[in-house]
Design a protein around this motif. Sequence first.
Motif, PDB file in Angstrom:
ATOM      1  N   ARG A 450       0.835  -1.206   0.000  1.00  0.00           N
ATOM      2  CA  ARG A 450       0.000   0.000   0.000  1.00  0.00           C
ATOM      3  C   ARG A 450       0.871   1.257   0.000  1.00  0.00           C
ATOM      4  O   ARG A 450       0.563   2.238  -0.680  1.00  0.00           O
ATOM      5  CB  ARG A 450      -0.929   0.003   1.204  1.00  0.00           C
ATOM      6  N   GLY A 451       1.935   1.240   0.792  1.00  0.00           N
ATOM      7  CA  GLY A 451       2.790   2.422   0.889  1.00  0.00           C
ATOM      8  C   GLY A 451       3.489   2.742  -0.415  1.00  0.00           C
ATOM      9  O   GLY A 451       3.536   3.908  -0.845  1.00  0.00           O
ATOM     10  N   MET A 452       4.048   1.719  -1.073  1.00  0.00           N
ATOM     11  CA  MET A 452       4.688   1.960  -2.368  1.00  0.00           C
ATOM     12  C   MET A 452       3.655   2.372  -3.411  1.00  0.00           C
ATOM     13  O   MET A 452       3.896   3.285  -4.221  1.00  0.00           O
ATOM     14  CB  MET A 452       5.436   0.706  -2.834  1.00  0.00           C
ATOM     15  N   GLY A 453       2.489   1.689  -3.400  1.00  0.00           N
ATOM     16  CA  GLY A 453       1.454   2.033  -4.365  1.00  0.00           C
ATOM     17  C   GLY A 453       0.955   3.455  -4.212  1.00  0.00           C
ATOM     18  O   GLY A 453       0.644   4.136  -5.201  1.00  0.00           O
ATOM     19  N   GLU A 454       0.881   3.924  -2.987  1.00  0.00           N
ATOM     20  CA  GLU A 454       0.462   5.300  -2.733  1.00  0.00           C
ATOM     21  C   GLU A 454       1.468   6.297  -3.304  1.00  0.00           C
ATOM     22  O   GLU A 454       1.098   7.373  -3.792  1.00  0.00           O
ATOM     23  CB  GLU A 454       0.316   5.508  -1.226  1.00  0.00           C
ATOM     24  N   ARG A 455       2.747   5.924  -3.306  1.00  0.00           N
ATOM     25  CA  ARG A 455       3.779   6.818  -3.828  1.00  0.00           C
ATOM     26  C   ARG A 455       3.790   6.857  -5.353  1.00  0.00           C
ATOM     27  O   ARG A 455       4.102   7.878  -5.953  1.00  0.00           O
ATOM     28  CB  ARG A 455       5.147   6.391  -3.286  1.00  0.00           C
ATOM     29  N   GLY A 456       3.482   5.718  -5.992  1.00  0.00           N
ATOM     30  CA  GLY A 456       3.466   5.711  -7.448  1.00  0.00           C
ATOM     31  C   GLY A 456       4.172   4.497  -8.013  1.00  0.00           C
ATOM     32  O   GLY A 456       4.225   3.436  -7.396  1.00  0.00           O
ATOM     33  N   GLN A 457       4.742   4.656  -9.245  1.00  0.00           N
ATOM     34  CA  GLN A 457       5.455   3.569  -9.904  1.00  0.00           C
ATOM     35  C   GLN A 457       6.948   3.892  -9.968  1.00  0.00           C
ATOM     36  O   GLN A 457       7.341   5.045 -10.107  1.00  0.00           O
ATOM     37  CB  GLN A 457       4.890   3.308 -11.305  1.00  0.00           C
ATOM     38  N   ALA A 458       7.769   2.852  -9.868  1.00  0.00           N
ATOM     39  CA  ALA A 458       9.223   3.058  -9.779  1.00  0.00           C
ATOM     40  C   ALA A 458       9.952   2.525 -10.999  1.00  0.00           C
ATOM     41  O   ALA A 458      11.163   2.351 -10.947  1.00  0.00           O
ATOM     42  CB  ALA A 458       9.755   2.379  -8.519  1.00  0.00           C
ATOM     43  N   SER A 459       9.237   2.265 -12.089  1.00  0.00           N
ATOM     44  CA  SER A 459       9.877   1.627 -13.238  1.00  0.00           C
ATOM     45  C   SER A 459      10.335   2.597 -14.317  1.00  0.00           C
ATOM     46  O   SER A 459      11.364   2.369 -14.955  1.00  0.00           O
ATOM     47  CB  SER A 459       8.911   0.603 -13.867  1.00  0.00           C
ATOM     48  N   ASP A 460       9.578   3.670 -14.559  1.00  0.00           N
ATOM     49  CA  ASP A 460       9.864   4.521 -15.719  1.00  0.00           C
ATOM     50  C   ASP A 460       9.634   5.990 -15.364  1.00  0.00           C
ATOM     51  O   ASP A 460       8.488   6.411 -15.192  1.00  0.00           O
ATOM     52  CB  ASP A 460       8.972   4.124 -16.892  1.00  0.00           C
ATOM     53  N   PRO A 461      10.711   6.785 -15.277  1.00  0.00           N
ATOM     54  CA  PRO A 461      10.547   8.205 -14.951  1.00  0.00           C
ATOM     55  C   PRO A 461       9.814   8.983 -16.035  1.00  0.00           C
ATOM     56  O   PRO A 461       9.371  10.124 -15.785  1.00  0.00           O
ATOM     57  CB  PRO A 461      11.985   8.700 -14.782  1.00  0.00           C
ATOM     58  N   ASN A 462       9.630   8.392 -17.210  1.00  0.00           N
ATOM     59  CA  ASN A 462       8.924   9.083 -18.287  1.00  0.00           C
ATOM     60  C   ASN A 462       7.425   8.828 -18.269  1.00  0.00           C
ATOM     61  O   ASN A 462       6.683   9.424 -19.049  1.00  0.00           O
ATOM     62  CB  ASN A 462       9.497   8.645 -19.645  1.00  0.00           C
ATOM     63  N   LEU A 463       6.971   7.924 -17.391  1.00  0.00           N
ATOM     64  CA  LEU A 463       5.547   7.643 -17.252  1.00  0.00           C
ATOM     65  C   LEU A 463       4.973   8.413 -16.065  1.00  0.00           C
ATOM     66  O   LEU A 463       5.724   8.847 -15.178  1.00  0.00           O
ATOM     67  CB  LEU A 463       5.321   6.143 -17.060  1.00  0.00           C
ATOM     68  N   PRO A 464       3.642   8.583 -16.025  1.00  0.00           N
ATOM     69  CA  PRO A 464       3.035   9.299 -14.887  1.00  0.00           C
ATOM     70  C   PRO A 464       3.313   8.595 -13.562  1.00  0.00           C
ATOM     71  O   PRO A 464       3.596   7.401 -13.505  1.00  0.00           O
ATOM     72  CB  PRO A 464       1.542   9.281 -15.226  1.00  0.00           C
ATOM     73  N   SER A 465       3.204   9.367 -12.494  1.00  0.00           N
ATOM     74  CA  SER A 465       3.258   8.872 -11.111  1.00  0.00           C
ATOM     75  C   SER A 465       4.589   8.218 -10.766  1.00  0.00           C
ATOM     76  O   SER A 465       4.645   7.307  -9.940  1.00  0.00           O
ATOM     77  CB  SER A 465       2.112   7.879 -10.837  1.00  0.00           C
TER      78      SER A 465
END
Length: 733
Positions: A450-465
């Motif tokens: 939940r905590g990571m999901g609340e922060r966003g995605q960590a795979s691609d700095p060119n994508l949203p969130s």
Amino acid sequence: MRFRLLASLFLLISIVTAGGAQHSVARQWNEKLLLSIRNDFARPTVHARNLFHISAAMYDAWAAYDNVADTYFLAKENHDFYIPFKLTHMPDDIMAAREKAISYAAYRLIKHRFQNAPAYDIIESEIDDLMNELGYSTGLTSSSYQCGAAELGNYIASQIIEYGLMDGSNEENDYVNQYYLPYNDPLLIEQSGASTNILDLNRWQPIEFLQFIDQAGNPIGQDSPEFLSAEWGNVLPFSMDVDSARTYFSARPSPVISGDPYNVYHDPGKPPNIEDGGLTGLDNLYKWGFSMVSLWSSHLDPSDTTMWDISPGSIGNISDFPSEFADYDQFYNYYEGGDKGEGHDRNPVTDSGYELNLVKRSDYARVLAEFWADGPDSETPPGHWFTIMNEVMDHPQFERRFLGQGDELDPLEWDVKSYFILGGAMHDAAIAAWSIKGWYDYIRPVSAIRGMGERGQASDPNLPSYNPEGLPLIPGYIELVESIDLLRDNFRPEDIDKIKIKAWRGPRYIGNPETQVSGVGWILADDWWPYQRPTFVTPPFAGYVSGHSTFSRAAAEVLTALTGDAFFPGGMGEFFCPKNEFLVFEEGPSDDITLQWATYRDASDQCSLSRIWGGIHPPADDIPGRLIGKKIGVAAFNYASAYFAKEATNVSSDQYNLYPNPTQCGVTISYSLSENLDLKVYQMDGKLVYDTSIVLEENSAYLNLGAIGLGVFVIVATDADGYVIINERVVVL
């Protein structure tokens, strides 16, 4: 009516167990102890300690009347606590004396340890009934052990109670933590989309409930349960050397108080942290592990027709475990589930192959999670393994041969020795696992996901969130919410670019657990749930390392060594779960399913996997627990076995002792030297009423006071040179 076994998930071993056999008195008291645990709060550490202390009490009550076996507590100094004991005469009927002493010791300890249990009235009624059935009076409370076996049992219990008040458990204050405080604020679990309130994604987070019900089914008054046994590393162990523990002192940011000690046994080092190496995708071991938990949650859909063979011919038989976190991807099947177990070619008892056992993977994963979760009315993980051992011993092909060799032991001797070993191993496993939990304070999957999901995605700095502390994107399992999802998956416009997970959807999708299932679908990461009851969600203590993995592997090693055979009797253990009658918080399984294990270690490994499917542990919690449990099980077995042949060290007091005092019939005099003593007994008015000489053999002798009447007397002892070495009052009741 939903199928549940009496108070526990009992193991069925291959074929029906032997019926009608009379269990030993130790077995009967072990069953009452397990019943007491089921009617108490779910505290694995506390009950591992109870199982050990009461098993050791029964063992000592047996060994006190044995010429070969050595006692553990009696006449020993355990961690600077010395229990005086010198039996001056043996009873005529050794078996009757043992049974009586065992019964009084177990009865007194259970009565003391469970006096504050929520269902103590049930416990008291059950143990009183057993005493009555055995023909023993519950009103006999004397601990003057020279007078008889009942008194010996009471004496053992009273001394272990005193020991328990100084063993570091904080029993006198109901085992509460004395200085640990959580770093993170509680997670508001029942509020959809609520902020996780988490500051540090590496640290344990309490959970706040509208109503928390513990693993034993007891409503708890706290809305946000405290960390259970965060300082359990301070508890005195069985076979582990206190000096082997690493002692750390907290120097963490407020509110944790700096300078408080944490003793850590079998220290595995710190677990993967979210910022390790600056890696943000699946190359980051933290994200890899917790995303695997969410991914395995997608296996819990009964409509999934993926079929697995779960017979011992296909699963189990793991030869080794990875030693580095970086190698875990070679052990677990990240996408499909399960591990690298190769299965067994043949059943060594029948000398034939194991038959196929094809079931839905979804049923297997759900049943596994439920069976090993030790849910409502269970005896907690350490007690669960006592239940398994009891059922093993009831198998008609089981033989009570220590190490699988020699003549069969009588049931009482086998039981007291078996419980003593397994109890010691479970106690050490609790201390080791919780010492690590308390110090490393590691996060649980529900908070991490939940905590990571609340922060966003960590795979691609060119994508949203994008956020380096977000979840890694995994096509088909972890994705960004898109506009098309608003119609297809009932997301809201404000959810666009949030993180969605394909997973078990949680209790909000279950109206009636008797007839409905949650199923698997796309949900917001903010709403991810472990596969657990909504009033429990996840255990109230840190994850690293897994207690289930530690307990189970230690128990498997004990059972393997004890029986001299890695395999269950008959070459296979089984547990049957009928269609739609086994699962508790949703309907299932969708078909009949029978869990199977060839070896005790296979059962242990299956238990470990269940905690990943159940959403309770990532791999980083699991493997270190298995490795530590293996060490503990072997060490506890070897350590306990030494007592069976008087190999343990008998440490005597360095001064005189006069015990018991008060007494009903006499006292034992213990002195650091073996010599003759002149003894005089005086009334309080100075009148001499008894004059004798005694010879100290092995530093002690018994003085019979049964003929001098009731009252308070003074015993004066002088040595050969006329020096007074004892001048003490004694009360004769």
